[in-house]
Every structure is written in C-alpha cells, then in structure tokens.
Motif scaffolding. Sequence first.
Motif, PDB file in Angstrom:
ATOM      1  N   THR A  17     -22.618 131.796  90.570  1.00 42.56           N
ATOM      2  CA  THR A  17     -22.928 132.535  91.785  1.00 42.56           C
ATOM      3  C   THR A  17     -23.720 133.779  91.416  1.00 42.56           C
ATOM      4  OG1 THR A  17     -20.720 131.908  92.513  1.00 42.56           O
ATOM      5  CG2 THR A  17     -21.894 133.469  93.890  1.00 42.56           C
ATOM      6  N   GLY A  18     -24.766 134.049  92.149  1.00 42.41           N
ATOM      7  CA  GLY A  18     -25.498 135.301  91.979  1.00 42.41           C
ATOM      8  C   GLY A  18     -25.220 136.209  93.160  1.00 42.41           C
ATOM      9  N   VAL A  19     -24.994 137.500  92.886  1.00 38.94           N
ATOM     10  CA  VAL A  19     -24.769 138.449  93.976  1.00 38.94           C
ATOM     11  C   VAL A  19     -25.774 139.582  93.836  1.00 38.94           C
ATOM     12  CG1 VAL A  19     -23.099 139.874  95.184  1.00 38.94           C
ATOM     13  CG2 VAL A  19     -22.308 137.914  93.895  1.00 38.94           C
ATOM     14  N   ASP A  20     -26.566 139.792  94.870  1.00 42.35           N
ATOM     15  CA  ASP A  20     -27.571 140.846  94.853  1.00 42.35           C
ATOM     16  C   ASP A  20     -26.912 142.179  95.207  1.00 42.35           C
ATOM     17  OD1 ASP A  20     -29.783 142.387  94.935  1.00 42.35           O
ATOM     18  OD2 ASP A  20     -30.664 141.469  96.720  1.00 42.35           O
ATOM     19  N   MET A  21     -26.819 143.084  94.222  1.00 39.23           N
ATOM     20  CA  MET A  21     -26.208 144.392  94.478  1.00 39.23           C
ATOM     21  C   MET A  21     -27.267 145.476  94.682  1.00 39.23           C
ATOM     22  SD  MET A  21     -23.090 143.523  94.479  1.00 39.23           S
ATOM     23  CE  MET A  21     -22.149 145.043  94.455  1.00 39.23           C
ATOM     24  N   LYS A  22     -28.457 145.079  95.083  1.00 40.05           N
ATOM     25  CA  LYS A  22     -29.605 145.948  95.375  1.00 40.05           C
ATOM     26  C   LYS A  22     -30.248 146.560  94.121  1.00 40.05           C
ATOM     27  CE  LYS A  22     -28.362 146.589 100.116  1.00 40.05           C
ATOM     28  NZ  LYS A  22     -27.315 147.150 100.916  1.00 40.05           N
ATOM     29  N   PHE A  52     -16.489 131.217  97.042  1.00 38.79           N
ATOM     30  CA  PHE A  52     -16.489 132.569  96.469  1.00 38.79           C
ATOM     31  C   PHE A  52     -16.888 133.547  97.566  1.00 38.79           C
ATOM     32  CE2 PHE A  52     -18.937 136.109  94.853  1.00 38.79           C
ATOM     33  CZ  PHE A  52     -18.121 136.619  93.876  1.00 38.79           C
ATOM     34  N   ILE A  53     -16.094 134.603  97.749  1.00 40.25           N
ATOM     35  CA  ILE A  53     -16.459 135.632  98.729  1.00 40.25           C
ATOM     36  C   ILE A  53     -16.363 136.992  98.061  1.00 40.25           C
ATOM     37  CG2 ILE A  53     -15.909 136.712 100.945  1.00 40.25           C
ATOM     38  CD1 ILE A  53     -14.855 134.153 101.942  1.00 40.25           C
ATOM     39  N   ARG A  54     -17.387 137.802  98.251  1.00 46.71           N
ATOM     40  CA  ARG A  54     -17.287 139.206  97.857  1.00 46.71           C
ATOM     41  C   ARG A  54     -17.359 140.046  99.133  1.00 46.71           C
ATOM     42  NH1 ARG A  54     -20.652 142.052  93.089  1.00 46.71           N
ATOM     43  NH2 ARG A  54     -19.022 141.017  91.912  1.00 46.71           N
ATOM     44  N   GLY A  55     -16.319 140.861  99.352  1.00 55.51           N
ATOM     45  CA  GLY A  55     -16.308 141.753 100.515  1.00 55.51           C
ATOM     46  C   GLY A  55     -16.531 143.179 100.069  1.00 55.51           C
ATOM     47  N   TYR A  67     -12.796 127.665 103.405  1.00 53.86           N
ATOM     48  CA  TYR A  67     -13.298 129.001 103.729  1.00 53.86           C
ATOM     49  C   TYR A  67     -12.149 129.940 104.102  1.00 53.86           C
ATOM     50  CZ  TYR A  67     -15.483 132.722 106.421  1.00 53.86           C
ATOM     51  OH  TYR A  67     -15.837 133.934 106.916  1.00 53.86           O
ATOM     52  N   LEU A  68     -11.248 129.445 104.952  1.00 54.49           N
ATOM     53  CA  LEU A  68     -10.177 130.324 105.433  1.00 54.49           C
ATOM     54  C   LEU A  68      -9.206 130.695 104.328  1.00 54.49           C
ATOM     55  CD1 LEU A  68      -9.578 128.759 108.904  1.00 54.49           C
ATOM     56  CD2 LEU A  68     -10.537 130.980 108.399  1.00 54.49           C
ATOM     57  N   ARG A  69      -9.025 129.789 103.372  1.00 58.32           N
ATOM     58  CA  ARG A  69      -8.158 130.135 102.242  1.00 58.32           C
ATOM     59  C   ARG A  69      -8.725 131.322 101.491  1.00 58.32           C
ATOM     60  NH1 ARG A  69      -6.644 127.230  97.115  1.00 58.32           N
ATOM     61  NH2 ARG A  69      -4.837 128.546  96.864  1.00 58.32           N
ATOM     62  N   HIS A 118     -20.376 132.162  98.733  1.00 60.57           N
ATOM     63  CA  HIS A 118     -20.972 131.063  97.984  1.00 60.57           C
ATOM     64  C   HIS A 118     -20.029 129.869  98.049  1.00 60.57           C
ATOM     65  CE1 HIS A 118     -23.161 128.890  94.910  1.00 60.57           C
ATOM     66  NE2 HIS A 118     -22.034 128.698  94.264  1.00 60.57           N
ATOM     67  N   ALA A 119     -20.575 128.702  98.320  1.00 59.12           N
ATOM     68  CA  ALA A 119     -19.762 127.493  98.364  1.00 59.12           C
ATOM     69  C   ALA A 119     -20.100 126.621  97.173  1.00 59.12           C
ATOM     70  CB  ALA A 119     -20.007 126.736  99.661  1.00 59.12           C
ATOM     71  N   ARG A 120     -19.062 126.243  96.409  1.00 58.77           N
ATOM     72  CA  ARG A 120     -19.246 125.299  95.311  1.00 58.77           C
ATOM     73  C   ARG A 120     -19.040 123.917  95.894  1.00 58.77           C
ATOM     74  NH1 ARG A 120     -17.295 121.401  92.487  1.00 58.77           N
ATOM     75  NH2 ARG A 120     -17.266 121.436  90.232  1.00 58.77           N
ATOM     76  N   SER A 121     -20.125 123.255  96.239  1.00 58.03           N
ATOM     77  CA  SER A 121     -19.945 122.000  96.958  1.00 58.03           C
ATOM     78  C   SER A 121     -19.869 120.834  95.987  1.00 58.03           C
ATOM     79  CB  SER A 121     -21.069 121.801  97.966  1.00 58.03           C
ATOM     80  OG  SER A 121     -22.270 121.671  97.309  1.00 58.03           O
ATOM     81  N   PRO A 122     -18.835 120.004  96.131  1.00 60.64           N
ATOM     82  CA  PRO A 122     -18.638 118.893  95.199  1.00 60.64           C
ATOM     83  C   PRO A 122     -19.745 117.843  95.265  1.00 60.64           C
ATOM     84  CG  PRO A 122     -17.023 118.827  96.977  1.00 60.64           C
ATOM     85  CD  PRO A 122     -17.729 120.128  97.074  1.00 60.64           C
TER      86      PRO A 122
END
Lengths: 367, 151
Positions: B42-47, A314-317, A76-78, A327-331
């Motif tokens: 991954t799905g992302v809800d953008m409204k 996966f992170i979207r900010g 996560y921190l990476r 989102h975590a891709r868990s093995p």
Amino acid sequence: MSHWIELNIGPVHPATHGIYRFRVKLNEETVEDVDITIGYLHRNAEKICELNYFVNNTIYFDRMDYIDAMNMELGYLRAVETLMDMEVPERAQWIRMIMAELSRIAARMVGIGALGLDVGMLTPFFHTFHEREKIQNIFVEASGGRQEVNYMSIGGVYQDFNDTIINEIKEFIAGFKGKLEEIVKMFTDSEIFWQRNVGTGVLEPDIALDYGVTGPMLRASGIPYDVRKDSPYLYYDKVNFDVPIAKSKDNMGRFLVKVEELRQSVRIIEQCLAKLPEGPYFNPKAKKSAMLLLKGQGDVFTRVESESGEFGVFIRGDGNVKPYRVHARSPSFKNLAVVPIMAKGSLIADLIITIASVDAVAGEVDR
Amino acid sequence: MYKILSEETDKSGMKVLNIDKSDLVELMEDYKNRRYYLSSITGVDMKDHIDVIYHIHNFDKNDYLCVKVSTSDEKVPSITKLWKAAIVDEREQYDLMGIVFEGHENLRRILLPDEWVGHPLRKDYDLNKVQYISMDRDGNEHVSFDDKEGW
C-alpha cells in the motif's frame, strides 16, 4: 516447424466472466504465453472512499465483488470498527455471520454454474441460479437490495431479523441440502466434466504462495489456510466447521473444494440460527443521527475470507470524519495473475476452464 | 545487516517495523527465508513524502507483519526478485500512486491505460480534469483531454 498465432479473447467474451482481455500466444493449439489486460471496470473505489464519510463507503465495497457483497461490506466494516474501537452487539455479530455465509453460497452458485457453462453443461446453471434467487429474496426481505445489499452498518446492521426472515432462511437451508447434492451429482455424473477438469490447470503450492494466491485456489493446492479458521473474526471460533483441501491441485480439486465449502457453510448457518440470541442489533454509539460524526485515527489492516480468498482492508485515519487512505487487498487480483503459469503448455480449450475455475470477479480485480 | 528504526503496534494489534528504504530488500530477504510471503503493498501519500506499507504473512505460524518505509523522492527498491506477488502489486501502486519501484522489469500501468496523465491516488490529483479513452482498431487505448478525439 512451429506456427505462431496470437489469439485475442475478450474484453467482452462469455469465457472471461467479466471484462478482461487475454492475449494468448499459441503454438498450434498449445498455449505458450498469456498476457492479461485488466482495468475495464476500474472506478478507483479507493479514491472515492477518501472523499466520503466512513459510513458512506460500504456501498462502494458492495460493488467490488458484486456477487459476494456481504463479505465485502464485512471486510470494510471490520477495519472501520477496529479503527474506531466500536463494539458490535452479540446479535448483530450472529446476523452478520448468517448473511456472510448466505452470500458465500450465492457467490459459489454463480461460480459453479458458470464453470458448467464453460464445459458445455447448460442444465446445472439454471439449478444453481434458482438457489441463488432464493438467497437474493432473503436479502430483499432483510435489506431491500438483491445484489448490492448495503445491509451492514458501522456497529451493527441496518435492520433486525424478524420471524419471516428466519423462517425463510430455515426453509432455504432445509431445501438446499438435498438440492446441493443433486447439483453436484449433475456435474460428477458427467464423464465430459471429469475429462475436462482432471489434470488441467495444475497449480503447485509453492507457486501459489509465491504469487499470493488465497482462498479455494490455495486450499485446492493442498494448503489448509482459511482466515475464518486461522484468525477467527465474528464468532467463527464458536461454531464447528472444517477446512477442506484437495491434493490434486487441478481444476477438479478446486471444484470439489468449493462444493465441500458449501456444505460447511450450511453447517455454519444451522449453528448460527440455533445460537441467535435476543438483544440490540446495533451499537447506540453509531445510531443514525451520530453516523456522520464518527472519527478514526491510526492504521489498521484486517482481513476476512471472501468467496475468492483473503480480502484485506487497510485504512489510515487522520482523526477526521473521512478516511485518509483506504486500500483493498483483493484476492481475485492476485488469483488472476497466476493464470499464465497455470495455462502454460496446456490446450487453448483448457485455458477457458482454468479461467472459469479461478472465479475472478471483474469488479474486485479492477476495483 | 539491516537496522530497524522503530517498532510499534498498530490498532489491529499487528507488529509494525519502521525501516530505512535502503534496508528493505535485505530485511525482506531475511523474512522470506523464514517462510514469510507477501500479502499486499500500500502506498500512502503524506504530501511531503510517501509511505510504502508492506504486509507479509507466515502461513505456518499464522503471523502477520507490517513493514513501513518512507520515501521523499518517489523511489523504492523493488522486491519482485523475492516474491512474484509483488509484480502486480508494484504495478498497481506505480499506476495509482506513482511510486517508482527500482529494479521492476515490467513497470507499466495495470489498471489505467498507458497514456493516462497523473496518478489518481495522489492528494494533489485534479479530479475536475476529465480524460477520455478511445480504442483503435488494434485494441490499443488512447487517452485525450478532448472528448471528440478518436471517435
């Protein structure tokens, strides 16, 4: 003339190592089909992460693969640090590496011990858990937590290594080397262990790749893929270690790969301890008073090698103090999905060994 | 032949291909023939729309690639015919995000019980509405908004 039986294993059954439900279609003693029901430990960590500040989320990642918490935090921190362009000081990176490898050893000790239990060998379990206990004592010394450690923070670690911790790690490593060989000998000296593991749960490499299997399972199928080697993070490119593979593709191959990786982990920790530099252990940009104000924008997907395979985050900010989507891709989730293929046509008793050698952790499967 | 709408690089240095969802299966098939394997969906809800993000991986070249499609009607073609890994991934995204993968043979919930109402990862999901799960004698789960039901 065939006799069909539908057998239910789980959700709460010692052989499932967590809580899954296997509905097995049996033709006399031969497994025809396995239907896996998961979700009994589902907490939707991904949604919880959206509601929290970036810095709060490490504890929810701890609780994914709860026996290998350090690598989950690191994953996560990476991603968060890449998102925020946060530098991590050199000393903190080496400390993280030592902790990640110790955590990997602790997790493997559970996996191997539980495999022994399923074969009917009680003794190694106590020896492996004794070693795990020593690692957990080191974690207590460093972080205050035994299993859910919450040790790493954005831009570094929460507490520096002092001499006591370093001595404890050195002491552990010195004792563990001999102890590991002793534990392995307990397994490999047993005729029953060989008979139960050799030739059961065979996983062909093309099927493994098709199903997205990673980690020791993929390496035991003969594909030398390890995130630490192929796309190094931390300082894994500055230490020497080998990636073991097995050609036999069966449960015994997976066991031997896991054992060899333990030896490599010990090698890595020894090199880390020798190279551990002096210096700051966190980035002043992420000091405690500024932690809640850290913002991130954009998409990132980073990966680490956890004990069960490739753990991707996966992170979207959206430029806010909270992540927009995690989102975590868990093995383990992927590894567990291939069990019906591995078990098809085998005996019901071999299914139990196969489940144990997959070493899926319920917290990570269900998230 | 598929058409790539735009190409970019994300923060982790990964190549991102933006494509239209009608080209998805064709593009994925091309990459499958180049020995790429599916890593995650991954799905992302953008409204106003949903972004569906595929990460594919080539083990020989150690190359990661990100493919992005966006959908405004919650429907995306399924890629289970290409990679078996998509079976559980698409079920998970259907369960939590409510994306309907057209052509998936067994598209049902995987983590939540079948009777669950709503998709939790949507931004408009009401977190205050508590749903209670009970299990009957055959092991089937039932969901109710009333905490007394089924017990």
